[in-house]
Design a protein around this motif. Structure first.
Motif, PDB file in Angstrom:
ATOM      1  N   ASP A 364       0.868  -1.173   0.000  1.00 38.11           N
ATOM      2  CA  ASP A 364       0.000   0.000   0.000  1.00 38.11           C
ATOM      3  C   ASP A 364       0.912   1.231   0.000  1.00 38.11           C
ATOM      4  O   ASP A 364       1.570   1.524   1.011  1.00 38.11           O
ATOM      5  N   GLN A 365       0.949   1.939  -1.111  1.00 37.71           N
ATOM      6  CA  GLN A 365       1.908   3.043  -1.241  1.00 37.71           C
ATOM      7  C   GLN A 365       1.668   4.132  -0.200  1.00 37.71           C
ATOM      8  O   GLN A 365       2.618   4.675   0.370  1.00 37.71           O
ATOM      9  N   ASP A 366       0.410   4.457   0.074  1.00 43.23           N
ATOM     10  CA  ASP A 366       0.125   5.494   1.069  1.00 43.23           C
ATOM     11  C   ASP A 366       0.618   5.068   2.447  1.00 43.23           C
ATOM     12  O   ASP A 366       1.198   5.866   3.197  1.00 43.23           O
ATOM     13  N   ALA A 367       0.380   3.794   2.790  1.00 40.33           N
ATOM     14  CA  ALA A 367       0.798   3.300   4.106  1.00 40.33           C
ATOM     15  C   ALA A 367       2.318   3.262   4.210  1.00 40.33           C
ATOM     16  O   ALA A 367       2.892   3.649   5.248  1.00 40.33           O
ATOM     17  N   ILE A 368       3.006   2.820   3.153  1.00 35.95           N
ATOM     18  CA  ILE A 368       4.471   2.762   3.191  1.00 35.95           C
ATOM     19  C   ILE A 368       5.048   4.178   3.213  1.00 35.95           C
ATOM     20  O   ILE A 368       6.083   4.424   3.842  1.00 35.95           O
ATOM     21  N   THR A 369       4.367   5.114   2.538  1.00 36.87           N
ATOM     22  CA  THR A 369       4.801   6.514   2.614  1.00 36.87           C
ATOM     23  C   THR A 369       4.735   7.017   4.049  1.00 36.87           C
ATOM     24  O   THR A 369       5.632   7.744   4.513  1.00 36.87           O
ATOM     25  N   GLN A 370       3.681   6.617   4.780  1.00 35.84           N
ATOM     26  CA  GLN A 370       3.571   7.008   6.176  1.00 35.84           C
ATOM     27  C   GLN A 370       4.687   6.380   7.007  1.00 35.84           C
ATOM     28  O   GLN A 370       5.221   7.003   7.929  1.00 35.84           O
ATOM     29  N   VAL A 371       5.066   5.137   6.683  1.00 40.25           N
ATOM     30  CA  VAL A 371       6.184   4.494   7.377  1.00 40.25           C
ATOM     31  C   VAL A 371       7.466   5.300   7.168  1.00 40.25           C
ATOM     32  O   VAL A 371       8.206   5.602   8.119  1.00 40.25           O
ATOM     33  N   ASN A 374       7.235   8.677   9.087  1.00 37.18           N
ATOM     34  CA  ASN A 374       7.410   8.550  10.537  1.00 37.18           C
ATOM     35  C   ASN A 374       8.863   8.258  10.896  1.00 37.18           C
ATOM     36  O   ASN A 374       9.402   8.815  11.865  1.00 37.18           O
ATOM     37  N   LEU A 375       9.517   7.361  10.132  1.00 38.15           N
ATOM     38  CA  LEU A 375      10.900   7.018  10.446  1.00 38.15           C
ATOM     39  C   LEU A 375      11.837   8.190  10.163  1.00 38.15           C
ATOM     40  O   LEU A 375      12.758   8.481  10.956  1.00 38.15           O
ATOM     41  N   GLY A 440       4.245   7.080  16.813  1.00 38.94           N
ATOM     42  CA  GLY A 440       4.802   7.009  15.468  1.00 38.94           C
ATOM     43  C   GLY A 440       5.397   5.656  15.134  1.00 38.94           C
ATOM     44  O   GLY A 440       5.068   5.047  14.115  1.00 38.94           O
ATOM     45  N   LEU A 441       6.288   5.134  15.988  1.00 36.94           N
ATOM     46  CA  LEU A 441       6.929   3.850  15.720  1.00 36.94           C
ATOM     47  C   LEU A 441       5.949   2.691  15.857  1.00 36.94           C
ATOM     48  O   LEU A 441       6.079   1.675  15.160  1.00 36.94           O
ATOM     49  N   TYR A 442       4.981   2.841  16.739  1.00 38.26           N
ATOM     50  CA  TYR A 442       3.970   1.786  16.861  1.00 38.26           C
ATOM     51  C   TYR A 442       3.139   1.694  15.581  1.00 38.26           C
ATOM     52  O   TYR A 442       2.803   0.598  15.119  1.00 38.26           O
ATOM     53  N   ILE A 443       2.813   2.844  14.980  1.00 43.03           N
ATOM     54  CA  ILE A 443       2.092   2.852  13.705  1.00 43.03           C
ATOM     55  C   ILE A 443       2.940   2.223  12.608  1.00 43.03           C
ATOM     56  O   ILE A 443       2.448   1.459  11.775  1.00 43.03           O
ATOM     57  N   VAL A 444       4.241   2.529  12.606  1.00 39.19           N
ATOM     58  CA  VAL A 444       5.153   1.912  11.630  1.00 39.19           C
ATOM     59  C   VAL A 444       5.121   0.394  11.757  1.00 39.19           C
ATOM     60  O   VAL A 444       5.002  -0.332  10.754  1.00 39.19           O
ATOM     61  N   LYS A 445       5.238  -0.098  12.988  1.00 40.13           N
ATOM     62  CA  LYS A 445       5.229  -1.552  13.226  1.00 40.13           C
ATOM     63  C   LYS A 445       3.908  -2.165  12.779  1.00 40.13           C
ATOM     64  O   LYS A 445       3.879  -3.243  12.166  1.00 40.13           O
ATOM     65  N   THR A 446       2.806  -1.492  13.055  1.00 40.40           N
ATOM     66  CA  THR A 446       1.489  -2.008  12.682  1.00 40.40           C
ATOM     67  C   THR A 446       1.332  -2.102  11.167  1.00 40.40           C
ATOM     68  O   THR A 446       0.827  -3.091  10.634  1.00 40.40           O
ATOM     69  N   ILE A 447       1.772  -1.065  10.449  1.00 39.92           N
ATOM     70  CA  ILE A 447       1.664  -1.075   8.986  1.00 39.92           C
ATOM     71  C   ILE A 447       2.501  -2.206   8.390  1.00 39.92           C
ATOM     72  O   ILE A 447       2.037  -2.960   7.531  1.00 39.92           O
ATOM     73  N   LEU A 448       3.739  -2.360   8.848  1.00 39.69           N
ATOM     74  CA  LEU A 448       4.604  -3.408   8.307  1.00 39.69           C
ATOM     75  C   LEU A 448       4.101  -4.799   8.673  1.00 39.69           C
ATOM     76  O   LEU A 448       4.242  -5.747   7.888  1.00 39.69           O
ATOM     77  N   ASN A 449       3.513  -4.940   9.844  1.00 37.02           N
ATOM     78  CA  ASN A 449       2.917  -6.230  10.210  1.00 37.02           C
ATOM     79  C   ASN A 449       1.774  -6.596   9.261  1.00 37.02           C
ATOM     80  O   ASN A 449       1.608  -7.758   8.889  1.00 37.02           O
ATOM     81  N   SER A 450       0.978  -5.584   8.884  1.00 34.89           N
ATOM     82  CA  SER A 450      -0.125  -5.848   7.957  1.00 34.89           C
ATOM     83  C   SER A 450       0.389  -6.237   6.575  1.00 34.89           C
ATOM     84  O   SER A 450      -0.316  -6.900   5.807  1.00 34.89           O
ATOM     85  N   HIS A 451       1.627  -5.840   6.258  1.00 41.90           N
ATOM     86  CA  HIS A 451       2.250  -6.229   4.990  1.00 41.90           C
ATOM     87  C   HIS A 451       3.031  -7.535   5.118  1.00 41.90           C
ATOM     88  O   HIS A 451       3.678  -7.956   4.145  1.00 41.90           O
ATOM     89  N   LYS A 452       3.018  -8.143   6.307  1.00 40.05           N
ATOM     90  CA  LYS A 452       3.802  -9.362   6.582  1.00 40.05           C
ATOM     91  C   LYS A 452       5.301  -9.104   6.386  1.00 40.05           C
ATOM     92  O   LYS A 452       6.038  -9.967   5.911  1.00 40.05           O
ATOM     93  N   GLU A 453       5.743  -7.901   6.782  1.00 40.56           N
ATOM     94  CA  GLU A 453       7.150  -7.536   6.676  1.00 40.56           C
ATOM     95  C   GLU A 453       7.741  -7.327   8.070  1.00 40.56           C
ATOM     96  O   GLU A 453       7.019  -7.316   9.069  1.00 40.56           O
TER      97      GLU A 453
END
Length: 473
Positions: A364-371, A374-375, A440-453
């Motif tokens: 998801d490009q929008d979600a990865i952009t947010q990752v 945040n980082l 911020g980092l918790y959101i990053v972890k959540t997005i990557l978990n949803s991507h199985k990364e």
């Protein structure tokens, strides 16, 4: 039978009974057929001997051979040795002589055989079970053969019989043995089934009891697995793992509520205090503008906190992420450009290690952009002035690896495993930052978990680096 023991016991007993029934029926059938065949062969063999002896005697002595002592002695000996009855009859079926070995059967002398039996004997061989029309008190197993001369002339009939009770006795003995063996095996099966069922059902009962205690809110209950390594032991271990996870989730929920309350309480207290000070005149008029600015800043902080919590709720409710193909290098650079003002504000040097060719990935490009945002924002925020901000993209196999680093304070090792928790801040200097809300980092972890990364962080010698992966397109 609703219990595990009842079902297992019924199954085992049913299998034992069915097995013995099939084996017993097969064995009894084979034994019966073998016994009948042996008895038939023995009677036929004796009948042939008697027929041959009678034929020879008739040729030597004459038709009244059955009255001679030698003939009667021979038939008596054969009958006694083989435990049979021997009957000699005329070609028409009239019994001339009958013996049971130790004595003659005088009541049968001159008694007629049935015409059906006579016809079968004269045509070849008679084999059957009959009482000879009442001549015997009970049915006997009989074999009848014709007595013929060397020229084929019919000289008479010979019938050899044995008691059918011997065969029925064998069946009774076989049934008794089978019954006793079945009862013994069922008893052993019951004992073994009781022991195994109790051993198997005890952990399940403990799991059920623990589940009921869980329902009452006692989340510290665990099942004692012991030394079990079978399926029930695996179930108990899985239950304990689930219980531990639920306990951690409950603890995290309580911590989340406490953290949210704390994060909301601080700016709201500041806003209320300064607003009341302006309203009651405690704050001088010439300083009202300054404190109104603080109130506005705290209000925006509350807004960011609420917005971050809404984003987090949305991310956690999405079971699947949208899959699209995009260039992660381009996304990372665009995000960095959006933060150019903050980079310049700290006079940071950007060290970009990017491939010359695009690196397409799925996600998801929008979600990865947010990752990335945040980082990068986190890295800029905690970088030292005039430091180096590093970004890099590398490819290995089916994965693309993205790294973001900064120079600043080193995160203590004991804190590295906690930095992705909700509202976690590692030190007082970071807690003093008024722009962050700890999500911020918790959101990053959540997005990557949803991507199985995956994502991990290292921090040593003043360099903190975040590295996460994405699947190549």
């Amino acid at each position: 039978m609703k219990t595990m023991y009842g079902r297992q016991f019924a199954t085992m007993v049913g299998m034992v009974l069915l097995s013995f029934l099939l084996l017993g029926a097969s064995f009894a059938t084979l034994s019966y057929q073998y016994t009948i065949r042996e008895k038939k062969d023995t009677l036929e063999r004796n009948a042939k001997y008697i027929a041959q002896f009678t034929s020879d005697s008739v040729n030597t002595v004459g038709e009244l051979v059955w009255q001679t002592p030698a003939f009667q002695s021979y038939l008596s000996s054969v009958a006694q040795v083989s435990d049979t009855h021997v009957l000699v009859a005329t070609p028409e079926g009239t019994i001339l002589y009958a013996t049971q070995g130790d004595s003659e059967l005088s009541q049968m002398q001159y008694a007629p055989l049935s015409q059906i039996m006579v016809d079968q004997i004269t045509s070849g061989t008679f084999v059957g079970v009959t009482d000879l029309g009442g001549l015997y008190a009970e049915a006997r197993y009989l074999v009848g053969l014709p007595i013929t001369s060397d020229t084929g002339f019919l000289q008479g009939l010979v019938v050899v019989s044995c008691s059918a009770s011997n065969i029925s006795g064998m069946w009774q003995d076989l049934f008794s043995i089978l019954l006793v063996t079945t009862l013994a095996v069922v008893l052993i099966a019951a004992i073994i089934s009781s022991v195994t069922s109790m051993r198997q059902s005890q952990p399940i009962k403990e799991i059920a009891a623990a589940a009921r205690q869980f329902g009452l809110g006692q989340l510290d209950v665990r099942v004692d697995v012991g030394s079990r390594r079978d399926e029930v032991g695996e179930l108990a271990e899985a239950f304990n793992t689930m219980a531990e996870s639920l306990s951690r989730s409950e603890q995290q929920r309580a911590e989340f509520i406490a953290n949210v309350s704390h994060e909301l309480k601080t700016p709201m207290t500041t806003i209320a205090g300064f607003a009341d000070g302006i309203l009651d005149g405690t704050i001088p008029a010439d300083q009202e503008r300054h404190y109104l600015g603080i109130i506005s800043s705290e209000t925006r902080r509350l807004s960011r906190l609420v917005r971050s919590m809404l984003d987090l709720s949305r991310l956690q409710s999405d079971e699947r992420c949208a899959q699209q193909q995009f260039d992660i290098s381009e996304t990372l650079v665009r995000t960095l450009v959006a933060l150019e003002g903050k980079v310049n504000g700290k006079n940071l040097e950007v060290d970009a290690q990017l491939p010359d060719e695009p690196v397409p990935v799925w996600g998801d490009q929008d979600a990865i952009t947010q990752v990335c945002y945040n980082l990068l924002d986190n890295a800029i925020k905690f970088s030292k002035a005039d430091g180096v901000l590093g970004i890099g993209v590398s490819v290995k196999g089916a994965k693309a690896t993205i790294a973001i680093s900064n120079q600043g304070s080193t995160i203590p090792p004991e804190e590295l495993s906690l930095i992705f928790d909700r509202f976690h801040k590692t030190d007082h200097s970071r807690s003093a930052d008024r722009d962050g809300v700890g999500l911020g980092l918790y959101i990053v972890k959540t997005i990557l978990n949803s991507h199985k990364e995956t994502i991990h962080c290292t921090s040593e010698d003043g360099v903190t680096k975040f590295v996460f992966t994405l699947t190549r397109a």
